[in-house]
Design a protein around this motif. Structure first.
Motif, PDB file in Angstrom:
ATOM      1  N   GLU A 157       8.311  -3.110 -37.429  1.00 43.98           N
ATOM      2  CA  GLU A 157       7.687  -2.873 -38.734  1.00 43.98           C
ATOM      3  C   GLU A 157       8.506  -3.549 -39.830  1.00 43.98           C
ATOM      4  OE1 GLU A 157       4.855  -1.462 -39.175  1.00 43.98           O
ATOM      5  OE2 GLU A 157       4.512  -0.576 -37.195  1.00 43.98           O
ATOM      6  N   PRO A 158       8.665  -4.881 -39.760  1.00 46.65           N
ATOM      7  CA  PRO A 158       9.471  -5.548 -40.794  1.00 46.65           C
ATOM      8  C   PRO A 158       8.801  -5.582 -42.156  1.00 46.65           C
ATOM      9  CG  PRO A 158       8.456  -7.171 -39.365  1.00 46.65           C
ATOM     10  CD  PRO A 158       8.152  -5.826 -38.764  1.00 46.65           C
ATOM     11  N   VAL A 159       7.458  -5.529 -42.187  1.00 47.39           N
ATOM     12  CA  VAL A 159       6.729  -5.548 -43.452  1.00 47.39           C
ATOM     13  C   VAL A 159       5.646  -4.485 -43.407  1.00 47.39           C
ATOM     14  CG1 VAL A 159       7.153  -8.018 -43.796  1.00 47.39           C
ATOM     15  CG2 VAL A 159       5.037  -7.263 -42.685  1.00 47.39           C
ATOM     16  N   PRO A 160       5.277  -3.900 -44.554  1.00 41.64           N
ATOM     17  CA  PRO A 160       4.200  -2.898 -44.574  1.00 41.64           C
ATOM     18  C   PRO A 160       2.843  -3.543 -44.324  1.00 41.64           C
ATOM     19  CG  PRO A 160       4.955  -3.375 -46.803  1.00 41.64           C
ATOM     20  CD  PRO A 160       5.905  -4.085 -45.878  1.00 41.64           C
ATOM     21  N   ASP A 161       1.902  -2.758 -43.813  1.00 39.95           N
ATOM     22  CA  ASP A 161       0.564  -3.274 -43.521  1.00 39.95           C
ATOM     23  C   ASP A 161      -0.112  -3.853 -44.756  1.00 39.95           C
ATOM     24  OD1 ASP A 161       0.987  -2.361 -40.954  1.00 39.95           O
ATOM     25  OD2 ASP A 161      -0.266  -0.569 -41.169  1.00 39.95           O
ATOM     26  N   SER A 162       0.210  -3.304 -45.928  1.00 44.29           N
ATOM     27  CA  SER A 162      -0.457  -3.743 -47.155  1.00 44.29           C
ATOM     28  C   SER A 162      -0.240  -5.227 -47.440  1.00 44.29           C
ATOM     29  CB  SER A 162       0.043  -2.923 -48.343  1.00 44.29           C
ATOM     30  OG  SER A 162       1.452  -3.043 -48.492  1.00 44.29           O
ATOM     31  N   VAL A 163       0.820  -5.819 -46.891  1.00 46.27           N
ATOM     32  CA  VAL A 163       1.071  -7.247 -47.089  1.00 46.27           C
ATOM     33  C   VAL A 163      -0.094  -8.074 -46.564  1.00 46.27           C
ATOM     34  CG1 VAL A 163       2.521  -9.188 -46.354  1.00 46.27           C
ATOM     35  CG2 VAL A 163       3.574  -7.060 -47.119  1.00 46.27           C
ATOM     36  N   TYR A 164      -0.687  -7.634 -45.463  1.00 48.28           N
ATOM     37  CA  TYR A 164      -1.791  -8.386 -44.860  1.00 48.28           C
ATOM     38  C   TYR A 164      -3.053  -8.323 -45.719  1.00 48.28           C
ATOM     39  CZ  TYR A 164       1.196  -8.826 -40.805  1.00 48.28           C
ATOM     40  OH  TYR A 164       2.249  -9.148 -39.977  1.00 48.28           O
ATOM     41  N   GLU A 165      -3.294  -7.183 -46.328  1.00 45.99           N
ATOM     42  CA  GLU A 165      -4.428  -7.095 -47.243  1.00 45.99           C
ATOM     43  C   GLU A 165      -4.222  -8.006 -48.443  1.00 45.99           C
ATOM     44  OE1 GLU A 165      -6.777  -3.908 -50.152  1.00 45.99           O
ATOM     45  OE2 GLU A 165      -5.269  -3.195 -48.726  1.00 45.99           O
ATOM     46  N   GLY A 181      -3.135  -0.822 -37.744  1.00 51.17           N
ATOM     47  CA  GLY A 181      -3.123  -0.746 -39.201  1.00 51.17           C
ATOM     48  C   GLY A 181      -3.078  -2.102 -39.865  1.00 51.17           C
ATOM     49  N   ARG A 182      -2.437  -3.079 -39.216  1.00 51.76           N
ATOM     50  CA  ARG A 182      -2.366  -4.422 -39.794  1.00 51.76           C
ATOM     51  C   ARG A 182      -3.755  -5.050 -39.860  1.00 51.76           C
ATOM     52  NH1 ARG A 182       2.386  -5.341 -35.528  1.00 51.76           N
ATOM     53  NH2 ARG A 182       4.030  -4.194 -36.614  1.00 51.76           N
ATOM     54  N   LEU A 183      -4.549  -4.877 -38.794  1.00 50.85           N
ATOM     55  CA  LEU A 183      -5.909  -5.403 -38.794  1.00 50.85           C
ATOM     56  C   LEU A 183      -6.753  -4.703 -39.851  1.00 50.85           C
ATOM     57  CD1 LEU A 183      -8.258  -7.052 -37.681  1.00 50.85           C
ATOM     58  CD2 LEU A 183      -8.543  -5.318 -35.894  1.00 50.85           C
ATOM     59  N   ALA A 184      -6.654  -3.384 -39.909  1.00 49.46           N
ATOM     60  CA  ALA A 184      -7.438  -2.635 -40.899  1.00 49.46           C
ATOM     61  C   ALA A 184      -7.119  -3.100 -42.313  1.00 49.46           C
ATOM     62  CB  ALA A 184      -7.160  -1.140 -40.751  1.00 49.46           C
ATOM     63  N   ALA A 185      -5.848  -3.344 -42.580  1.00 53.92           N
ATOM     64  CA  ALA A 185      -5.451  -3.806 -43.913  1.00 53.92           C
ATOM     65  C   ALA A 185      -5.983  -5.204 -44.189  1.00 53.92           C
ATOM     66  CB  ALA A 185      -3.926  -3.789 -44.032  1.00 53.92           C
ATOM     67  N   ALA A 227     -18.408  -2.963 -32.214  1.00 53.24           N
ATOM     68  CA  ALA A 227     -17.129  -3.160 -32.901  1.00 53.24           C
ATOM     69  C   ALA A 227     -17.114  -4.478 -33.666  1.00 53.24           C
ATOM     70  CB  ALA A 227     -15.988  -3.120 -31.887  1.00 53.24           C
ATOM     71  N   CYS A 228     -17.672  -5.525 -33.074  1.00 48.93           N
ATOM     72  CA  CYS A 228     -17.728  -6.826 -33.757  1.00 48.93           C
ATOM     73  C   CYS A 228     -18.476  -6.719 -35.077  1.00 48.93           C
ATOM     74  CB  CYS A 228     -18.412  -7.864 -32.867  1.00 48.93           C
ATOM     75  SG  CYS A 228     -17.414  -8.485 -31.505  1.00 48.93           S
ATOM     76  N   GLU A 229     -19.584  -5.992 -35.058  1.00 49.68           N
ATOM     77  CA  GLU A 229     -20.380  -5.839 -36.275  1.00 49.68           C
ATOM     78  C   GLU A 229     -19.609  -5.065 -37.337  1.00 49.68           C
ATOM     79  OE1 GLU A 229     -24.853  -6.025 -34.288  1.00 49.68           O
ATOM     80  OE2 GLU A 229     -23.852  -4.086 -34.536  1.00 49.68           O
ATOM     81  N   LYS A 230     -18.813  -4.088 -36.905  1.00 49.79           N
ATOM     82  CA  LYS A 230     -17.972  -3.360 -37.859  1.00 49.79           C
ATOM     83  C   LYS A 230     -16.972  -4.309 -38.512  1.00 49.79           C
ATOM     84  CE  LYS A 230     -18.021   1.024 -35.279  1.00 49.79           C
ATOM     85  NZ  LYS A 230     -17.158   1.951 -34.477  1.00 49.79           N
ATOM     86  N   LEU A 231     -16.345  -5.147 -37.689  1.00 53.46           N
ATOM     87  CA  LEU A 231     -15.348  -6.075 -38.218  1.00 53.46           C
ATOM     88  C   LEU A 231     -15.999  -7.109 -39.128  1.00 53.46           C
ATOM     89  CD1 LEU A 231     -13.144  -6.702 -35.029  1.00 53.46           C
ATOM     90  CD2 LEU A 231     -12.773  -5.074 -36.883  1.00 53.46           C
ATOM     91  N   ALA A 232     -17.204  -7.563 -38.755  1.00 59.71           N
ATOM     92  CA  ALA A 232     -17.888  -8.587 -39.558  1.00 59.71           C
ATOM     93  C   ALA A 232     -18.319  -8.045 -40.910  1.00 59.71           C
ATOM     94  CB  ALA A 232     -19.097  -9.122 -38.798  1.00 59.71           C
ATOM     95  N   SER A 233     -18.454  -6.729 -41.020  1.00 54.61           N
ATOM     96  CA  SER A 233     -18.884  -6.147 -42.293  1.00 54.61           C
ATOM     97  C   SER A 233     -17.846  -6.372 -43.392  1.00 54.61           C
ATOM     98  CB  SER A 233     -19.153  -4.647 -42.130  1.00 54.61           C
ATOM     99  OG  SER A 233     -17.954  -3.940 -41.836  1.00 54.61           O
ATOM    100  N   SER A 234     -16.633  -6.788 -42.995  1.00 57.32           N
ATOM    101  CA  SER A 234     -15.605  -7.107 -43.993  1.00 57.32           C
ATOM    102  C   SER A 234     -15.888  -8.445 -44.671  1.00 57.32           C
ATOM    103  CB  SER A 234     -14.234  -7.180 -43.315  1.00 57.32           C
ATOM    104  OG  SER A 234     -14.155  -8.310 -42.458  1.00 57.32           O
ATOM    105  N   GLY A 235     -16.832  -9.190 -44.122  1.00 65.31           N
ATOM    106  CA  GLY A 235     -17.149 -10.504 -44.666  1.00 65.31           C
ATOM    107  C   GLY A 235     -16.765 -11.645 -43.757  1.00 65.31           C
TER     108      GLY A 235
END
Length: 308
Positions: free
Chosen positions: A136-144, A164-168, A201-209
Motif C-alpha cells: 500500500e505505497p499510495v492511497p487508492d484515491s491517487v488512481y481516481e 479498491g484501486r479499481l473502484a477508485a 460485471a463488464c456492464e457494471k464496469l462500462a457504466s463508468s464510461g
C-alpha cells in the motif's frame, strides 16, 4: 491525440529474486519486477516508446534503478521498495521471502503524482498499474485523481487494477479497463466465472464510461465488451511455461496499439497476441515484438450474444 508513447504509473516496483535450475545446479535470477515494470518491458518490445513513472527508495530502490531497463522517471524517496525471493526449482513458484513496500510520505506522493501527470499528458496514453497485492505505497484515491485529470485533458487511460484501486479508478472514467475473471469474482463484481455473470460485471464496469472492458480468463477465451458489444477473443494455442504476466502483457499490447493510433479492436488483438506470447516464456512481461506481430493476424474476435 496520441503521440506513439505510453507513460506507465508504477508507484513502487519490486526487486525480484527467482531461483531456478540450470544443468542440475541452482540458477539465480535478479530482476526489476511488478506489474508496471512488466507492462513497460512489453510495450517497448512492441516498438513503442515508454516511460515508467515510479518511486524508488532504500537499498532495494538503489538496485532497481539499474535493473528496470526502460526509460525511467523516478522520485527518490525514503520509503523502501518491496522485494521477494521465489524458489522455482521444482517448476512451481514457492514464495520464500516477501518484503512489502513502505508507504510514501505526503510530499513524496505529491511529487510522484505531478511527475506522472506531466509525463502521461505528454505521452497521450497512460497505463495505471498497481503495486504488489499486499503493498500500500499510495492511497487508492491517487488512481481516481489520475484517471480523472488525465482523461479530462485528452489522455487515453488504461487501467489494470483490482479491489479498491479499481473502484477508485473507475470513478475517473478510464477509456479501457482490463481485469481478470478471478479478480471480478473475488471483488464481488461477478457472482461466478460463468460468461453470463462476467458479462454483468463488464456492464457494471462500462457504466463508468469505459469504451472497452477486457476480462482475461486464464486458458479460456478472453471476454471483451467493446462499445456495447460483447466479443470472445480467440488466440493461437501455444505451450505454456508460466501463466504469470500474461494479463500484464495483454494490457501492454492494448496500450501500445492505442499509442500507435490503432482502433480499440486492433489494439485488443495486439494485446491478446502479446499475452499469448508471454505465457510461453519464463520471463514475465517478456516476448519478442516480431512474434507478437506475427500472431496478431491469427487473433479472432467473435461476437458473443448474451442470452440472459
Amino acid at each position: 491525440m496520441t503521440t506513439g508513447r505510453v507513460a506507465v504509473f508504477a508507484p513502487s516496483p519490486q526487486l525480484t529474486v527467482t531461483v531456478e535450475v540450470l544443468d542440475g545446479e541452482p540458477d539465480i535470477h535478479i530482476h526489476a519486477g511488478g506489474q508496471g515494470v512488466w507492462q513497460s518491458q512489453m510495450i517497448e518490445s512492441l516498438g513503442v516508446e515508454v516511460v515508467l513513472c515510479a518511486a524508488l527508495g532504500g537499498e532495494t530502490g538503489q538496485v532497481l534503478r539499474h535493473l528496470i531497463g526502460v526509460a525511467l522517471k523516478a522520485r527518490d524517496v525514503s520509503a523502501r521498495n518491496g522485494a521477494y525471493v521465489h524458489d522455482r526449482r521444482d517448476g512451481v513458484r514457492d514464495p520464500v521471502v516477501v518484503m512489502p513496500a513502505d508507504p510514501l510520505s505526503r510530499h513524496e506522493l505529491d511529487d510522484l503524482y505531478e511527475m506522472t501527470l506531466v509525463e502521461a499528458l505528454g505521452a497521450g496514453v497512460a497505463v495505471l498499474s498497481g503495486p504488489a497485492e499486499d503493498d500500500e505505497p499510495v492511497p487508492d484515491s491517487v488512481y481516481e485523481r489520475l484517471a480523472t485529470d488525465l482523461g479530462a485533458n485528452g489522455c487515453a487511460v488504461v487501467v489494470d487494477l483490482s479491489g479498491g484501486r479499481l473502484a477508485a479508478a473507475l470513478e475517473g472514467g478510464p477509456m479501457v479497463v482490463k481485469v481478470s475473471h478471478e479478480e471480478l469474482v473475488s471483488d464481488g463484481l461477478a457472482k461466478s466465472d460463468s460468461l453470463p455473470d462476467l458479462a454483468v460485471a463488464c456492464e457494471k464496469l462500462a457504466s463508468s464510461g469505459a469504451r472497452c472492458v477486457v476480462v482475461s480468463r486464464a486458458a479460456e477465451e478472453t471476454l471483451a465488451l467493446l462499445d456495447g458489444d460483447f466479443h470472445l477473443v480467440e488466440v493461437p494455442r501455444l505451450s505454456t511455461v508460466d501463466t504469470r504476466g500474461g494479463g500484464d502483457s495483454m494490457t501492454a499490447g492494448l496500450a501500445a496499439g492505442l499509442a500507435q493510433g490503432q482502433s480499440i479492436e486492433e489494439s485488443l488483438k495486439l494485446g491478446a497476441a502479446a499475452g499469448a506470447v508471454n505465457v510461453m516464456r519464463h520471463g514475465l512481461g517478456s516476448g519478442s515484438g516480431d512474434v507478437v506481430r506475427e500472431l496478431v493476424g491469427r487473433v479472432r474476435l467473435k461476437r458473443w450474444e448474451d442470452d440472459r
